[in-house]
Design an enzyme around this catalytic site. Structure first.
Site, mmCIF file in Angstrom:
data_model
loop_
_atom_site.group_PDB
_atom_site.id
_atom_site.type_symbol
_atom_site.label_atom_id
_atom_site.label_comp_id
_atom_site.label_asym_id
_atom_site.label_seq_id
_atom_site.Cartn_x
_atom_site.Cartn_y
_atom_site.Cartn_z
ATOM 1 C CB ILE A 162 3.756 0.481 4.817
ATOM 2 C CG1 ILE A 162 2.654 -0.232 5.610
ATOM 3 C CG2 ILE A 162 3.489 1.989 4.742
ATOM 4 C CD1 ILE A 162 1.257 -0.029 5.072
ATOM 5 C CE LYS A 163 6.357 4.650 -3.412
ATOM 6 N NZ LYS A 163 5.896 5.024 -4.754
ATOM 7 C CD GLN A 164 3.927 7.795 3.987
ATOM 8 O OE1 GLN A 164 3.909 8.621 3.063
ATOM 9 N NE2 GLN A 164 2.820 7.351 4.587
ATOM 10 C CG LEU A 188 -1.960 1.151 1.217
ATOM 11 C CD1 LEU A 188 -2.915 1.010 0.028
ATOM 12 C CD2 LEU A 188 -2.759 1.178 2.514
ATOM 13 C CD1 TRP A 189 2.797 4.514 -4.211
ATOM 14 C CD2 TRP A 189 2.311 2.344 -4.043
ATOM 15 N NE1 TRP A 189 3.548 3.840 -5.156
ATOM 16 C CE2 TRP A 189 3.278 2.510 -5.063
ATOM 17 C CE3 TRP A 189 1.849 1.056 -3.753
ATOM 18 C CZ2 TRP A 189 3.783 1.435 -5.805
ATOM 19 C CZ3 TRP A 189 2.361 -0.014 -4.486
ATOM 20 C CH2 TRP A 189 3.314 0.179 -5.487
#
Length: 350
Positions: A236-238, A198-199
């Site tokens: 998780i992409k952040q 998830l972005w």
């Protein structure tokens, strides 16, 4: 033998000396060869999902380390194809995107239904596919900002995908719908045995003031991460945090003084560690985005971001434009430079 740390800017080298006095490293669940066994096996993930996660974590130069290097190329939709591929038009041909990920020894390649639909039979067995199932398209005028589905989870599975990826614009007017859509999509992906990424981006015009852009505030992005983990993301992409105090400055949400006085400082490693903490103290891996290409300084910027992420307790980078907006061989070398940070045992948790 040359080291990845040679010839770095003094401010980048200074990152190697930082000691974190906010959230202790001993409280983190650290990346490592046994990460899947230690943290995913006891979870609710099925054997099929564990197999897909194993494919992601055990491919490329970082295989078996617990770290990830992913090439994402969905900017042809998100930023227009001309703006994305103008610096290097060979990438209008989607096969070259896959070639770059392969030559760059990445764990996976993340891109669109269209790209994978043209090359899946040739490459699905050679590198894990991460299909981005929703996008923000910018052909509407005036521009609107909304993540909409471009295809189904079943279609991604039929293309041989190891994982599906999606974006939620937390804080936007459309976020409630996006959360529900993505939660349902991730549940279906897990039913089919795929991993989920998830972005976790924030999006609201009010988050940007005259003085600061709180879209990259540690407290707002940290909470976005926490929501992303909650709806079933395996990774998780952040964006890398650049400041803090979004909640307190804008005057919304719930805060505690410790968020700003004890759990974070203004140091980039400490700000990023707060993002990791919101990923269940690292039980779910945090990969930071590589950001836009600015030219000659991209290599140093990518290494700096990787050092911050690794020393904070993150699991890697998902870096695209810095790699594909330059000649092919240089893009490969940049991806390898990022990976070298995670392979260097002298770069440790702060």
């Amino acid at each position: 033998m040359a080291s990845i740390l040679d010839d770095l800017a003094p401010e980048t080298l200074a990152l190697l000396e930082h000691q974190c006095h906010t959230i202790p490293k001993e409280q983190l669940h650290r990346p490592g060869p046994d990460f899947l066994d230690d943290y995913f096996v006891p979870s609710s993930r099925s054997p099929q999902v564990l197999r897909s996660l194993g494919q992601l974590y055990n491919h490329g130069r970082l295989a078996g380390t617990g770290y990830l290097s992913i090439l994402p190329v969905d900017q042809g939709i998100e930023h227009t194809a001309g703006a994305s591929f103008g610096p290097n038009p060979m990438y209008f041909d989607p096969e070259n995107i896959i070639r770059l990920a392969l030559e760059g020894d990445c764990n996976a390649v993340a891109t669109t239904f269209g790209t994978f639909g043209t090359v899946a039979r040739r490459y699905a067995h050679k590198i894990p596919f991460l299909v981005k199932i929703n996008h923000n398209e910018l052909l509407t005028y005036p521009n609107t900002y909304d993540q909409i589905l471009f295809g189904s989870v079943e279609k991604a599975w039929n293309l041989g995908a190891t994982a599906v990826g999606a974006t939620v614009y937390f804080g936007s007017e459309e976020s409630n719908r996006q959360i529900q859509e993505v939660a349902a999509a991730f549940e279906r992906a897990h039913e089919l045995g795929m991993a989920t990424v998830l972005w976790c981006y924030t999006r609201n015009n009010a988050f940007k003031t005259k003085d600061k852009d709180f879209h990259v505030a540690a407290d707002l992005t940290g909470q976005a991460n926490h929501l992303g983990v909650t709806i079933g993301a395996d990774i998780i992409k952040q964006k890398l945090p650049e400041n803090n105090g979004g909640f307190s400055t804008l005057g919304f949400g719930k805060t505690h003084p410790a968020m700003y006085s004890q759990l974070a400082s203004d140091h980039p490693i400490d700000l990023t560690r707060y993002q990791v903490a919101n990923c269940y103290m690292g039980r779910i891996g945090l990969i930071n985005s590589g950001g836009e290409s600015l030219g000659n300084g991209d290599r140093d910027a990518a290494i700096k971001t990787a050092i911050i992420n690794k020393r904070a307790g993150g699991q890697g980078l998902i870096s695209g434009r810095k790699a594909f907006q330059r000649p092919f061989a240089e893009g490969v070398a940049l991806l390898h430079a990022i990976q070298d940070v995670y392979l260097d045992d002298s770069i440790t948790l702060a």
